[in-house]
Design a protein around this motif. Structure first.
Motif, short mmCIF file in Angstrom:
data_model
loop_
_atom_site.label_atom_id
_atom_site.label_comp_id
_atom_site.label_asym_id
_atom_site.label_seq_id
_atom_site.Cartn_x
_atom_site.Cartn_y
_atom_site.Cartn_z
N VAL A 1 0.77 -1.19 -0.02
CA VAL A 1 0.00 -0.12 -0.16
C VAL A 1 0.79 1.12 -0.28
O VAL A 1 1.91 1.15 0.84
N THR A 2 0.33 2.44 -0.79
CA THR A 2 1.29 3.53 -0.75
C THR A 2 0.29 4.57 -1.37
O THR A 2 -0.57 4.36 -1.86
N HIS A 3 0.63 5.95 -0.86
CA HIS A 3 -0.09 6.88 -1.58
C HIS A 3 1.02 7.67 -2.48
O HIS A 3 0.37 8.65 -3.08
N ASP A 4 2.15 7.28 -2.70
CA ASP A 4 2.78 7.89 -3.60
C ASP A 4 2.98 7.16 -5.01
O ASP A 4 3.44 5.97 -5.11
N ILE A 5 2.43 8.00 -6.23
CA ILE A 5 2.37 7.26 -7.30
C ILE A 5 3.60 6.64 -7.87
O ILE A 5 3.85 5.68 -8.59
N GLU A 6 4.68 7.61 -7.69
CA GLU A 6 6.09 7.09 -8.13
C GLU A 6 6.43 5.57 -7.76
O GLU A 6 6.87 4.92 -8.26
N GLU A 7 6.18 5.71 -6.35
CA GLU A 7 6.75 4.55 -5.73
C GLU A 7 5.74 3.19 -6.22
O GLU A 7 6.32 2.01 -6.55
N ALA A 8 4.42 3.47 -6.27
CA ALA A 8 3.56 2.57 -6.97
C ALA A 8 3.81 1.99 -8.27
O ALA A 8 3.82 0.60 -8.67
N LEU A 9 4.33 3.03 -9.21
CA LEU A 9 4.62 2.44 -10.69
C LEU A 9 5.93 1.95 -10.55
O LEU A 9 6.09 1.07 -11.42
N LYS A 10 6.83 2.28 -9.65
CA LYS A 10 8.24 1.66 -9.60
C LYS A 10 8.15 0.33 -9.23
O LYS A 10 9.09 -0.53 -9.79
N MET A 11 7.17 0.25 -8.12
CA MET A 11 7.54 -1.25 -7.47
C MET A 11 6.55 -2.26 -8.05
O MET A 11 6.79 -3.39 -8.05
N GLY A 12 5.44 -1.84 -8.46
CA GLY A 12 4.44 -2.74 -8.87
C GLY A 12 4.68 -3.60 -9.89
O GLY A 12 5.01 -3.01 -11.19
N THR A 13 4.30 -4.87 -10.08
CA THR A 13 4.25 -5.46 -11.50
C THR A 13 2.71 -5.19 -11.71
O THR A 13 2.58 -5.14 -13.00
N ARG A 14 1.83 -5.17 -11.04
CA ARG A 14 0.45 -4.66 -11.42
C ARG A 14 0.36 -3.41 -10.41
O ARG A 14 0.79 -3.66 -9.18
N VAL A 15 -0.26 -2.39 -10.53
CA VAL A 15 -0.85 -1.32 -9.90
C VAL A 15 -2.41 -1.41 -9.68
O VAL A 15 -2.87 -1.30 -10.78
N MET A 16 -2.74 -1.31 -8.20
CA MET A 16 -4.17 -1.10 -8.27
C MET A 16 -4.65 0.37 -7.87
O MET A 16 -4.02 0.76 -6.65
N ILE A 17 -5.37 0.98 -8.32
CA ILE A 17 -5.54 2.33 -8.06
C ILE A 17 -7.06 2.20 -7.34
O ILE A 17 -7.97 1.82 -7.77
N MET A 18 -7.05 2.76 -6.21
CA MET A 18 -8.63 2.86 -5.39
C MET A 18 -8.83 4.40 -5.18
O MET A 18 -8.27 5.27 -5.01
N ASN A 19 -10.29 4.33 -5.15
CA ASN A 19 -10.87 5.79 -4.95
C ASN A 19 -12.11 5.32 -4.06
O ASN A 19 -13.08 4.66 -5.03
N GLU A 20 -12.51 5.96 -3.21
CA GLU A 20 -13.56 5.81 -2.43
C GLU A 20 -14.10 4.36 -2.39
O GLU A 20 -15.27 3.92 -2.54
N GLY A 21 -13.07 3.58 -1.98
CA GLY A 21 -13.52 2.31 -1.49
C GLY A 21 -13.65 1.32 -2.83
O GLY A 21 -13.83 0.21 -2.66
N LYS A 22 -13.25 1.75 -4.07
CA LYS A 22 -13.72 0.89 -5.35
C LYS A 22 -12.06 1.01 -6.01
O LYS A 22 -11.34 1.77 -5.93
N ILE A 23 -12.09 -0.37 -6.82
CA ILE A 23 -10.77 -0.34 -7.69
C ILE A 23 -11.17 0.27 -8.97
O ILE A 23 -12.15 -0.08 -9.52
N VAL A 24 -10.43 1.67 -9.17
CA VAL A 24 -10.48 2.29 -10.50
C VAL A 24 -9.96 1.58 -11.64
O VAL A 24 -10.32 1.61 -12.50
#
Lengths: 212, 255
Positions: B197-220
């Motif tokens: 889990v992270t709130h840093d988009i660069e970290e998310a894109l750098k680390m993830g083989t896949r990235v899950m983006i969530m907003n208001e309880g839903k997977i966007v």
């Protein structure tokens, strides 16, 4: 004065140690009761703010009542002797134990408790290995305060016939003998200081991990 | 065996909350994936993570690990099989570094020699000299070292699944980048499924083989980093990607 003190010990050392023993026994009994009650109520209250808002003021008010008043109030209920003295002193000592048990348990960081749970520790293990050990230094501070208060107030227990070093002091007042006042007073003071120092060392040993 | 982690229509609403923290969440992760979960605070990403090790229980839906429904398993056993790292690290201050790392192996009643060997092995893995650090207390370590120990503790019993809740959030940026690289290196060498889990988009894109983006309880959006950048699913993802790009432009001004 010095000679009078020496003379007292030559004549009455047996009686002195008897009273010292009584004083320690009354103090230890009261402290044990206060630790058990204060500790249990504290464990129960920790994290339960609604119960705390009732229990803490109740015990807090008890603390305001002067020791002598509590002791004398015990007279009609429990009579004279050691039992009412122990009951009164325990009552006086519960608040510091209770308050510090609560703040000790609540001072354990939420993150530490959550990881303990997340790592798969059982509730009982969390209490035994994490929550209680981390709260212990603060709980000990409460017990120290209680112990010092009890030792000082136990002097007044002589007023209701419980014995202890208070006997020497009150005899001194009655007979206008300064050496008795000194012997009694200094003994109580020494006992208090010693207790404080011992608990201080214990606390320091337990907090070793914080500042090495 | 199925997926390493699978969420089937999972919903969780906290008492007194206006909307669900997790709203019909549906996803699956294969074994060995490194999934970063990105979103702003309060979007439900931590809730999602904590439902995997049952710190939170879903109101409805099913979560399975390697095909087994976790609600049918013993909660303590589930947790001991999952590594867990949080931002505040949560090292036990009264335990030494070695004792902290040994917690789960000891809970699992490993033999003493095996525990000791594992502690040494892990300390070496995270780059802390065992002889020097084993008997230190957490207070004697820097923030970065503490988080390394937190990671070693999570890996101690060799769990197949690793949950990380903003593990590098409170660490200075130089150390953070170093830890990110180390974690990626570690992940390459082991078959572990990671939810990060992270709130840093660069970290998310750098680390993830896949990235899950969530907003208001839903997977966007749930996709590989390239697709997130190229085809943002909606305005929210787009604004996230643009915020990262804006940062880049800020640096370019100085070149």
């Amino acid at each position: 004065m010095w000679e009078q003190i020496i003379a007292y010990f030559e004549m009455n050392s047996e009686r002195y140690f008897l009273m010292l023993g009584e004083h320690i026994r009354i103090s230890l009994c009261s402290l044990a009761i206060a630790v058990v009650i204060g500790g249990l109520v504290g464990v129960f209250c920790a994290g339960r703010y609604r119960i705390q808002s009732v229990a803490v003021p109740v015990f807090g008010t008890l603390r305001i009542v002067p020791s002598l008043a509590v002791l004398l109030l015990m007279l009609p209920i429990l009579g004279t002797g050691m039992i009412p003295a122990v009951a009164a002193l325990a009552l006086l000592a519960i608040p510091p134990v209770l308050m510090n048990t609560i703040s000790g348990l609540e001072s354990v960081p939420e993150a530490v408790l959550e990881t303990a749970k997340g790592l798969g520790m059982e509730q009982s293990e969390i209490w035994k290995k994490v929550r209680f050990p981390l709260a212990l230094p603060l709980i000990l501070t409460g017990i120290k305060t209680a112990a010092v208060e009890i030792i000082a107030s136990a002097t007044l227990a002589a007023k209701i016939g419980a014995g202890g070093l208070g006997d020497i002091i009150f005899t001194g007042i009655g007979l206008f003998r300064t050496e008795l006042l000194l012997i009694g007073g200094l003994s109580v003071a020494a006992l208090s200081v010693l207790t404080g120092v011992l608990f201080g060392l214990l606390e320091k040993a337990m907090l070793r991990y914080r500042n090495i | 065996m199925g997926y390493a982690i699978e969420f089937q229509d999972v919903t969780k609403t906290f008492r007194g909350a206006g909307r669900p923290a997790a709203d019909h969440v549906d996803f699956a992760a294969d074994e060995g994936e490194f999934i970063t979960i990105l979103g702003s605070s309060g979007c439900g990403k931590t809730t999602l993570l904590k439902m995997v090790n049952r710190l939170y229980e879903p109101d409805s839906g099913k979560i399975t690990l390697f095909g087994t429904d976790i609600s049918t398993m013993d909660v303590v056993k589930v947790r001991r099989r999952i590594g867990y790292v949080i931002q505040q690290i949560g090292l036990f201050p009264h335990f030494t570094v070695g004792e902290n790392i040994a917690i789960v192996p000891r809970l699992l009643k490993w033999e003493k020699e095996k525990v000791d060997a594992r502690v040494e092995e892990l300390l070496e893995l995270i780059g802390l000299e065992p002889e020097e650090y084993k008997n230190r207390y957490p207070a004697q370590l820097s923030g970065g070292q503490q988080q390394r120990v937190g990671l070693a503790r999570a890996l101690a019993a060799d769990p197949k699944i690793l949950l990380m809740d903003e593990p590098f959030g409170a660490i200075d940026s130089i150390t953070r980048i170093k830890l990110q690289d180390e974690l990626l290196g570690l992940h390459r060498g082991m078959e572990k499924t990671v939810l990060f889990v992270t709130h840093d988009i660069e970290e998310a894109l750098k680390m993830g083989t896949r990235v899950m983006i969530m907003n208001e309880g839903k997977i966007v959006q749930f996709d590989v980093p390239e697709n997130i950048i190229r085809n943002p699913a909606d305005g929210f993802v787009k604004s996230l990607v643009e915020s990262a790009k804006a940062k880049e432009q800020f640096w370019e001004r100085f070149q």
